[in-house]
Design a protein around this motif. Structure first.
Motif, PDB file in Angstrom:
ATOM      1  N   GLU A   1       0.842  -1.185   0.000  1.00 22.60           N
ATOM      2  CA  GLU A   1       0.000   0.000   0.000  1.00 22.60           C
ATOM      3  C   GLU A   1       0.887   1.248   0.000  1.00 22.60           C
ATOM      4  O   GLU A   1       2.052   1.183   0.396  1.00 22.60           O
ATOM      5  N   HIS A   2       0.310   2.367  -0.430  1.00 25.65           N
ATOM      6  CA  HIS A   2       1.076   3.611  -0.462  1.00 25.65           C
ATOM      7  C   HIS A   2       1.645   3.928   0.927  1.00 25.65           C
ATOM      8  O   HIS A   2       2.760   4.439   1.064  1.00 25.65           O
ATOM      9  N   GLU A   3       0.880   3.584   1.953  1.00 25.69           N
ATOM     10  CA  GLU A   3       1.292   3.868   3.331  1.00 25.69           C
ATOM     11  C   GLU A   3       2.506   3.028   3.775  1.00 25.69           C
ATOM     12  O   GLU A   3       3.068   3.268   4.843  1.00 25.69           O
ATOM     13  N   ASP A   4       2.893   2.046   2.979  1.00 29.10           N
ATOM     14  CA  ASP A   4       4.079   1.247   3.303  1.00 29.10           C
ATOM     15  C   ASP A   4       5.362   1.937   2.841  1.00 29.10           C
ATOM     16  O   ASP A   4       6.469   1.451   3.122  1.00 29.10           O
ATOM     17  N   THR A   5       5.228   3.055   2.139  1.00 25.99           N
ATOM     18  CA  THR A   5       6.400   3.801   1.696  1.00 25.99           C
ATOM     19  C   THR A   5       7.214   4.254   2.893  1.00 25.99           C
ATOM     20  O   THR A   5       6.695   4.902   3.809  1.00 25.99           O
TER      21      THR A   5
ATOM     22  N   GLN B   1      21.806  -0.380   7.179  1.00 27.61           N
ATOM     23  CA  GLN B   1      21.903   0.987   6.670  1.00 27.61           C
ATOM     24  C   GLN B   1      20.576   1.530   6.158  1.00 27.61           C
ATOM     25  O   GLN B   1      20.491   2.710   5.883  1.00 27.61           O
ATOM     26  N   GLY B   2      19.568   0.705   6.010  1.00 29.41           N
ATOM     27  CA  GLY B   2      18.286   1.190   5.500  1.00 29.41           C
ATOM     28  C   GLY B   2      18.167   1.016   4.005  1.00 29.41           C
ATOM     29  O   GLY B   2      19.134   1.223   3.261  1.00 29.41           O
ATOM     30  N   THR B   3      16.986   0.643   3.563  1.00 28.91           N
ATOM     31  CA  THR B   3      16.712   0.507   2.131  1.00 28.91           C
ATOM     32  C   THR B   3      15.350   1.127   1.849  1.00 28.91           C
ATOM     33  O   THR B   3      14.391   0.914   2.594  1.00 28.91           O
ATOM     34  N   GLN B   4      15.277   1.913   0.784  1.00 24.13           N
ATOM     35  CA  GLN B   4      14.057   2.671   0.473  1.00 24.13           C
ATOM     36  C   GLN B   4      13.034   1.793  -0.233  1.00 24.13           C
ATOM     37  O   GLN B   4      13.360   1.103  -1.211  1.00 24.13           O
ATOM     38  N   VAL B   5      11.811   1.837   0.266  1.00 24.66           N
ATOM     39  CA  VAL B   5      10.674   1.194  -0.400  1.00 24.66           C
ATOM     40  C   VAL B   5       9.671   2.291  -0.728  1.00 24.66           C
ATOM     41  O   VAL B   5       9.227   3.017   0.167  1.00 24.66           O
ATOM     42  N   THR B   6       9.339   2.414  -2.001  1.00 26.43           N
ATOM     43  CA  THR B   6       8.377   3.415  -2.437  1.00 26.43           C
ATOM     44  C   THR B   6       7.247   2.723  -3.173  1.00 26.43           C
ATOM     45  O   THR B   6       7.480   1.976  -4.124  1.00 26.43           O
ATOM     46  N   VAL B   7       6.023   2.952  -2.682  1.00 28.87           N
ATOM     47  CA  VAL B   7       4.836   2.351  -3.283  1.00 28.87           C
ATOM     48  C   VAL B   7       4.037   3.466  -3.938  1.00 28.87           C
ATOM     49  O   VAL B   7       3.552   4.377  -3.246  1.00 28.87           O
ATOM     50  N   SER B   8       3.919   3.400  -5.239  1.00 28.75           N
ATOM     51  CA  SER B   8       3.195   4.441  -5.965  1.00 28.75           C
ATOM     52  C   SER B   8       1.724   4.075  -6.066  1.00 28.75           C
ATOM     53  O   SER B   8       1.365   2.924  -6.329  1.00 28.75           O
ATOM     54  N   SER B   9       0.896   5.078  -5.823  1.00 25.72           N
ATOM     55  CA  SER B   9      -0.565   4.827  -5.842  1.00 25.72           C
ATOM     56  C   SER B   9      -1.144   5.127  -7.223  1.00 25.72           C
ATOM     57  O   SER B   9      -0.472   5.653  -8.086  1.00 25.72           O
TER      58      SER B   9
END
Length: 120
Positions: free
Chosen positions: A85-89, A112-120
């Motif tokens: 979901e978009h909110e998982d970004t 170190q962190g990894t970016q997750v981007t969920v586009s709606s």
């Protein structure tokens, strides 16, 4: 002990991603491994944890969609994320509660962190 996370990226709503995090080093054992995330402009929050025995715990917001697992032989933890979901970004961080040989107590280590981007 160093944690190396991978697997983030850009995905559409409803899609899936799998994150991996490997712990490297010598002379340690891992108690609990987990994933946390920090959405834009918000505080870091727990996503899921898994013990060395396989007991799992999830945030209510991801139950039924995310699955945490680990391979003890590889000191690696995974997070399978489905129906995103978009909110998982967020930036996703792996963590490990580690016992270092010859030392008393447990220590917390973070990737170190990894970016997750969920586009709606």
């Amino acid at each position: 002990v160093q944690l190396q996370a991978s697997g983030g990226g850009l995905v559409q709503t409803g899609g899936s991603l799998r994150l991996s995090c490997a712990a490297n080093g010598n002379g340690f054992s891992i108690n609990v491994m987990g994933w946390h995330r920090q959405p834009p402009g918000k505080e870091r929050e727990l996503v899921a944890t898994v013990t060395s025995g396989g007991t799992t715990n999830y945030a209510d917001s991801v139950k039924g969609r995310f699955t945490i697992s680990r391979d003890n032989s590889k000191n690696t933890v995974y997070l399978q994320m489905n129906n995103l979901e978009h909110e998982d970004t967020a930036v996703y961080y792996c963590s490990a509660l580690v016992r270092i040989s010859g030392r008393v107590g447990l220590a917390d280590y973070w990737g170190q962190g990894t970016q997750v981007t969920v586009s709606s």
